[in-house]
Write a protein that holds these residues in place. Structure first.
Motif: not given
Length: 191
Positions: A31-36
């Motif tokens: 989920i940490l890669l979602l914002p990009i």
């Protein structure tokens, strides 16, 4: 990696779905890669305050086993990095456009310079031709008339030589003087 916006949008949407699936089935760290990916989709169409709103809302949606502060921090860092890269990309595009414009102007200036050099050559050649024509005209007018007149006087002197030698000598002397003046005129013209 992808130049066309349509393909970029499709790949970002696919990536978001893959991240959500990996978050749900594999591990929540994805989920940490979602914002990009979200920034990639909405950054050009939505203002940055709405993206920040998305970040705040999404922190409440994620599962509780990831610390919300970590997610928000990574999202904020990703947002800053994304806008920094986007800004650099825009500057590079402007510089590229400016560079292309300068190349075009340089080409036009070089073409104008070549035309000016050719024009200068033509003017020099035309000036030489005009000067030659002026010299030829002066030689024709002065020398031609002088020689023609002198020939006529010499023939007249030849005819009256037996009858009146003094008058014949005077005509010959006058012809010599006229030829000397003509010779000086030729020297002046050639100088």
């Amino acid at each position: 990696l992808v130049k066309y916006k349509r393909y970029k949008m499709i790949l970002s949407i696919i990536s978001i779905f893959e991240l959500l699936l990996c978050n749900h089935f594999v591990t929540t760290i994805f989920i940490l890669l979602l914002p990009i990916n979200v920034f990639e989709i909405f950054a050009t169409k939505v203002k940055s305050k709405y993206i920040m709103f998305f970040l705040i809302i999404s922190t409440f949606i994620i599962k509780k086993n990831i610390i919300v502060c970590e997610y928000f921090g990574v999202s904020l860092l990703g947002l800053v990095a994304y806008y920094y890269i986007l800004n650099i990309n825009c500057k590079m595009e402007r510089i590229t456009i400016k560079n292309d414009s300068l190349k075009e102007k340089n080409y036009r200036l070089l073409t104008n310079l070549e035309n000016q050099i050719e024009y200068k050559r033509q003017i020099t050649y035309t000036a030489k031709l005009q000067e030659r024509n002026i010299i030829a005209q002066e030689i024709h007018d002065k020398l031609g008339h002088t020689i023609s007149g002198s020939l006529i006087q010499l023939e007249a002197a030849k005819m009256i030589l037996d009858k009146d030698s003094n008058k014949s000598k005077a005509i010959i002397q006058k012809t010599i003087d006229v030829l000397r003046v003509g010779m000086e005129s030729i020297r002046f013209t050639l100088k």
